[in-house]
Design a protein around this motif. Structure first.
Motif, PDB file in Angstrom:
ATOM      1  N   SER A  98       4.125   7.381  -3.630  1.00 33.10           N
ATOM      2  CA  SER A  98       2.827   7.215  -2.967  1.00 33.10           C
ATOM      3  C   SER A  98       1.666   7.752  -3.798  1.00 33.10           C
ATOM      4  O   SER A  98       0.814   8.479  -3.306  1.00 33.10           O
ATOM      5  CB  SER A  98       2.841   7.897  -1.588  1.00 33.10           C
ATOM      6  OG  SER A  98       3.835   7.339  -0.765  1.00 33.10           O
ATOM      7  N   GLY A  99       1.636   7.365  -5.057  1.00 28.85           N
ATOM      8  CA  GLY A  99       0.529   7.783  -5.908  1.00 28.85           C
ATOM      9  C   GLY A  99       0.585   9.245  -6.290  1.00 28.85           C
ATOM     10  O   GLY A  99      -0.436   9.937  -6.298  1.00 28.85           O
ATOM     11  N   ILE A 100       1.775   9.746  -6.598  1.00 29.26           N
ATOM     12  CA  ILE A 100       2.077  11.122  -7.003  1.00 29.26           C
ATOM     13  C   ILE A 100       1.962  12.090  -5.827  1.00 29.26           C
ATOM     14  O   ILE A 100       0.868  12.500  -5.432  1.00 29.26           O
ATOM     15  CB  ILE A 100       1.199  11.615  -8.165  1.00 29.26           C
ATOM     16  CG1 ILE A 100       1.261  10.636  -9.336  1.00 29.26           C
ATOM     17  CG2 ILE A 100       1.639  13.003  -8.615  1.00 29.26           C
ATOM     18  CD1 ILE A 100       0.389  11.016 -10.522  1.00 29.26           C
ATOM     19  N   GLY A 101       3.102  12.426  -5.266  1.00 28.76           N
ATOM     20  CA  GLY A 101       3.154  13.401  -4.175  1.00 28.76           C
ATOM     21  C   GLY A 101       2.350  13.011  -2.954  1.00 28.76           C
ATOM     22  O   GLY A 101       1.834  13.868  -2.236  1.00 28.76           O
ATOM     23  N   GLY A 102       2.217  11.698  -2.705  1.00 34.26           N
ATOM     24  CA  GLY A 102       1.465  11.251  -1.547  1.00 34.26           C
ATOM     25  C   GLY A 102      -0.042  11.339  -1.722  1.00 34.26           C
ATOM     26  O   GLY A 102      -0.801  11.171  -0.762  1.00 34.26           O
ATOM     27  N   TRP A 103      -0.499  11.571  -2.960  1.00 34.76           N
ATOM     28  CA  TRP A 103      -1.928  11.763  -3.223  1.00 34.76           C
ATOM     29  C   TRP A 103      -2.673  10.442  -3.347  1.00 34.76           C
ATOM     30  O   TRP A 103      -3.883  10.404  -3.436  1.00 34.76           O
ATOM     31  CB  TRP A 103      -2.099  12.595  -4.493  1.00 34.76           C
ATOM     32  CG  TRP A 103      -3.468  13.188  -4.656  1.00 34.76           C
ATOM     33  CD1 TRP A 103      -4.394  12.865  -5.606  1.00 34.76           C
ATOM     34  CD2 TRP A 103      -4.075  14.196  -3.850  1.00 34.76           C
ATOM     35  NE1 TRP A 103      -5.539  13.608  -5.452  1.00 34.76           N
ATOM     36  CE2 TRP A 103      -5.361  14.454  -4.374  1.00 34.76           C
ATOM     37  CE3 TRP A 103      -3.655  14.917  -2.725  1.00 34.76           C
ATOM     38  CZ2 TRP A 103      -6.239  15.382  -3.823  1.00 34.76           C
ATOM     39  CZ3 TRP A 103      -4.527  15.858  -2.178  1.00 34.76           C
ATOM     40  CH2 TRP A 103      -5.793  16.074  -2.730  1.00 34.76           C
ATOM     41  N   LYS A 104      -1.940   9.343  -3.385  1.00 32.64           N
ATOM     42  CA  LYS A 104      -2.522   7.998  -3.422  1.00 32.64           C
ATOM     43  C   LYS A 104      -3.412   7.754  -4.638  1.00 32.64           C
ATOM     44  O   LYS A 104      -4.466   7.136  -4.544  1.00 32.64           O
ATOM     45  CB  LYS A 104      -3.293   7.719  -2.132  1.00 32.64           C
ATOM     46  CG  LYS A 104      -2.403   7.740  -0.887  1.00 32.64           C
ATOM     47  CD  LYS A 104      -3.199   7.500   0.377  1.00 32.64           C
ATOM     48  CE  LYS A 104      -2.280   7.458   1.595  1.00 32.64           C
ATOM     49  NZ  LYS A 104      -1.610   8.749   1.824  1.00 32.64           N
ATOM     50  N   SER A 105      -2.954   8.253  -5.778  1.00 35.15           N
ATOM     51  CA  SER A 105      -3.672   7.957  -7.028  1.00 35.15           C
ATOM     52  C   SER A 105      -3.043   6.700  -7.620  1.00 35.15           C
ATOM     53  O   SER A 105      -2.985   5.678  -6.961  1.00 35.15           O
ATOM     54  CB  SER A 105      -3.613   9.155  -7.977  1.00 35.15           C
ATOM     55  OG  SER A 105      -2.276   9.543  -8.227  1.00 35.15           O
ATOM     56  N   CYS A 167      -3.305   3.403  -5.786  1.00 37.45           N
ATOM     57  CA  CYS A 167      -2.541   3.173  -4.563  1.00 37.45           C
ATOM     58  C   CYS A 167      -3.457   2.979  -3.364  1.00 37.45           C
ATOM     59  O   CYS A 167      -3.291   2.037  -2.583  1.00 37.45           O
ATOM     60  CB  CYS A 167      -1.602   4.363  -4.326  1.00 37.45           C
ATOM     61  SG  CYS A 167      -0.694   4.315  -2.765  1.00 37.45           S
ATOM     62  N   THR A 168      -4.425   3.846  -3.200  1.00 36.49           N
ATOM     63  CA  THR A 168      -5.301   3.778  -2.032  1.00 36.49           C
ATOM     64  C   THR A 168      -6.129   2.495  -2.002  1.00 36.49           C
ATOM     65  O   THR A 168      -6.314   1.879  -0.964  1.00 36.49           O
ATOM     66  CB  THR A 168      -6.225   5.014  -1.978  1.00 36.49           C
ATOM     67  OG1 THR A 168      -6.999   4.966  -0.787  1.00 36.49           O
ATOM     68  CG2 THR A 168      -7.161   5.084  -3.178  1.00 36.49           C
TER      69      THR A 168
END
Length: 254
Positions: A98-105, A167-168
């Motif tokens: 999810s974009g590195i640890g859920g960070w949505k990058s 990702c976002t």
């Protein structure tokens, strides 16, 4: 830090062969990346269709998009050739979900594929492969893949053009185009299928590089567009998070 503890640190660094503070004062120290010189650690061609399926299964299985994409490439080598590929700590790739640890990058699927390329190719060649894959991702309507069997959510999933590796942004544009909320089972299925698409394309590029047929189709100066446009009266897809969240629209199984 006391003098004695500082001396201890310098002794440990010296034993490890690492530059100590004293070394740095004497001369400029350059650290270089050394690639494995073992003839066994070489890029091996893998099956794109198998990678596609492995990536989908890994994603819906809870391993995350980054792990799934990476394992669909390096994991195939591990299964077929054993060491040294099987000795890689695959669990570490879960960090990219999810974009590195859920960070949505950056999209985790792209990260996983980029890391797989990085196992074998240094800067110039690696950048070329990544550029090819990332640009394809940005301009292609995805997802395309739909499992023929064992599909977690066996429905039609709308596709969209992300225009970005983020990702976002990718999810927001898909949500705007499809009408489904980002936090929905349809969006989760979309990400799993997109991961499969990325894995297949990544392997096609990878195999072409190995057999010497890869030809870059992307200008080396192309860059990711980072601009965020202002919301328009019609509702700019790039500004969907600021404008509105599309209402949920159910999809019947075909």
């Amino acid at each position: 830090m006391t003098l004695s503890s500082e001396n201890t640190v310098q002794e440990v660094l010296a034993q490890m062969g690492a530059p100590t503070p004293a070394d740095r004062k004497k001369k400029k120290v350059t650290l270089e990346t050394t690639f494995p010189d073992s003839p066994a650690w070489q890029p091996q061609p893998v099956d794109s269709a198998k990678a596609e399926r492995m990536a989908y299964d890994g994603c819906i299985g809870g391993y995350g998009c980054c792990y799934a994409a990476f394992y669909s490439i390096i994991g195939q080598m591990a299964e077929k050739h054993g060491a040294p590929y099987k000795d890689f700590p695959f669990h570490s790739m879960k960090a990219g979900r999810s974009g590195i640890g859920g960070w949505k990058s950056t999209c985790g699927a792209l990260i996983g594929a980029a890391f797989a390329y990085g196992m074998f190719y240094e800067k110039k060649e690696h950048n070329e492969l990544v550029r090819e894959l990332f640009h394809w991702h940005d301009i292609t309507e995805l997802p395309v893949y739909r499992p023929k069997t064992n599909c977690k959510l066996d429905v039609d999933i709308p596709s969209s053009i992300s225009g970005s590796v983020l990702c976002t942004t990718s999810k927001a544009r898909w949500a705007y185009a499809s009408g489904f909320p980002i936090k929905s089972k349809e969006c989760s299925e979309r990400c799993a299928r997109l991961t499969a698409d990325v894995a297949r394309k990544a392997v096609e590029i990878f195999n072409a590089k190995i057999d010497g047929t890869f030809v870059s189709t992307v200008d080396k100066n192309v860059e990711m567009a980072c601009e965020v446009s202002e919301p328009s009266s019609e509702g700019d897809a790039a500004s969907v998070i600021l404008v509105k969240q599309p209402e949920f629209r159910s999809v019947k199984a075909s």
